[in-house]
Design an enzyme around this catalytic site. Structure first.
Site, PDB file in Angstrom:
ATOM      1  N   SER A 152       0.831  -1.193   0.000  1.00 48.68           N
ATOM      2  CA  SER A 152       0.000   0.000   0.000  1.00 48.68           C
ATOM      3  C   SER A 152       0.879   1.261   0.000  1.00 48.68           C
ATOM      4  O   SER A 152       1.806   1.356  -0.793  1.00 48.68           O
ATOM      5  CB  SER A 152      -0.973  -0.037   1.185  1.00 48.68           C
ATOM      6  OG  SER A 152      -2.021   0.889   1.013  1.00 48.68           O
ATOM      7  N   ASP A 167      -5.607  -3.094  -3.260  1.00 53.32           N
ATOM      8  CA  ASP A 167      -4.601  -2.766  -2.248  1.00 53.32           C
ATOM      9  C   ASP A 167      -3.953  -3.994  -1.602  1.00 53.32           C
ATOM     10  O   ASP A 167      -4.643  -4.931  -1.175  1.00 53.32           O
ATOM     11  CB  ASP A 167      -5.291  -1.929  -1.165  1.00 53.32           C
ATOM     12  CG  ASP A 167      -4.322  -1.352  -0.167  1.00 53.32           C
ATOM     13  OD1 ASP A 167      -3.989  -2.050   0.798  1.00 53.32           O
ATOM     14  OD2 ASP A 167      -3.895  -0.200  -0.352  1.00 53.32           O
TER      15      ASP A 167
END
Length: 273
Positions: A39, A163
């Site tokens: 991320s 993500d």
């Protein structure tokens, strides 16, 4: 010879915390042989892997200030609502993360980085982790940052990705699997806060989300081999963040950098690497 890994977890705007930690590590003459990120940690990780020096982290610090000043991370609710109404799956501009990487990093592929770097994303079709280790960098980092609902899924080689925090919020296990014997974990403050039984509907959602984020990290920490030295750097933040995009001011970002630098510096002074 010990292999030192920097492991950078997710956390949205709170990823500015990792900039202060990187400054503290480099000030203590600790540099990585390997960088692993997920991320927002994939963005910060790519930058330190490209230039693991104080000058490189200074450029990353300035990037954070520029992004906040641009307002793209704190757009008006009206503009986000309009984009969501149009696309139905996301509110952030397509291409935001690739543009940042291409413009500021000036490194196009994993192979051009000064230090080996890997980042992870969650493949939608296969419901699996995908580790990016070679080839074009910007799209891989964007895939790792594609928070559902905020960013559109990122397509790479015919597969679509969300993500990396969905599958590895803080990928300590990956660093160990790659042979790291000394690991510095750069997290954003959430794992320092104990969870308690929820008292209201908002708490239910937050606690459930945190369990989902933390469980793999907790399990991997419990299974770290005896020969691996693990350092989970403190963030210096004394409260639980409640949103990934809630503190998008320059002052808030600089405060997180300063607090994490001070806390990590004090921690490192008290340890023997």
């Amino acid at each position: 010879m010990p292999t030192t890994a920097f492991v950078l977890g997710g956390g949205g705007v709170f990823g500015a915390t990792q900039v202060g930690m990187l400054q503290a590590l480099l000030a203590a003459d600790i540099t990585p042989d390997l960088v692993v990120g997920t991320s927002i940690g994939a963005v910060n990780g790519a930058f330190v892997a490209a230039d693991p020096t104080a000058q490189g982290v200074a450029r990353l610090e300035e990037l954070w200030r520029d992004v906040v000043r641009s307002g793209e991370m704190s757009e008006s609710p009206v503009r986000r609502a309009a984009r969501f109404a149009r696309y139905g799956t996301h509110v952030m501009r397509r291409g935001l993360i690739p543009d940042l990487v291409d413009t500021h990093l000036r490194v196009e592929t994993f192979e051009q980085l000064a230090v080996p770097f890997q980042c992870v994303a969650a493949e939608i079709e296969g419901s699996a982790s995908r580790w990016f280790t070679a080839g074009p960098l910007a799209q891989a980092v964007a895939a790792s940052c594609a928070v559902p609902g905020l960013f559109a899924p990122v397509e790479i080689d015919g597969a679509h990705y969300y993500d990396g925090g969905l599958v590895h919020s803080i990928p300590v296990g990956r660093a160990i699997a790659l042979g790291a014997t000394r690991i510095h974990v750069l997290q954003v403050g959430r794992v320092e806060q104990p969870l308690s039984v929820p008292r209201n509907p908002l708490d239910v959602g937050l606690v459930a989300f945190e369990i989902a984020r933390r469980h793999r990290f907790v399990e991997e920490i419990a299974e770290v081999p005896d020969h691996v030295r693990l350092h989970v750097l403190p963030s210096g933040i004394d409260r639980t963040p409640t949103a990934a995009l809630g503190q998008g001011s320059v002052a808030a970002v600089e405060d997180r950098m300063m607090r994490s630098f001070d806390a990590a510096s004090a921690y490192l002074e008290g340890t023997t690497s």
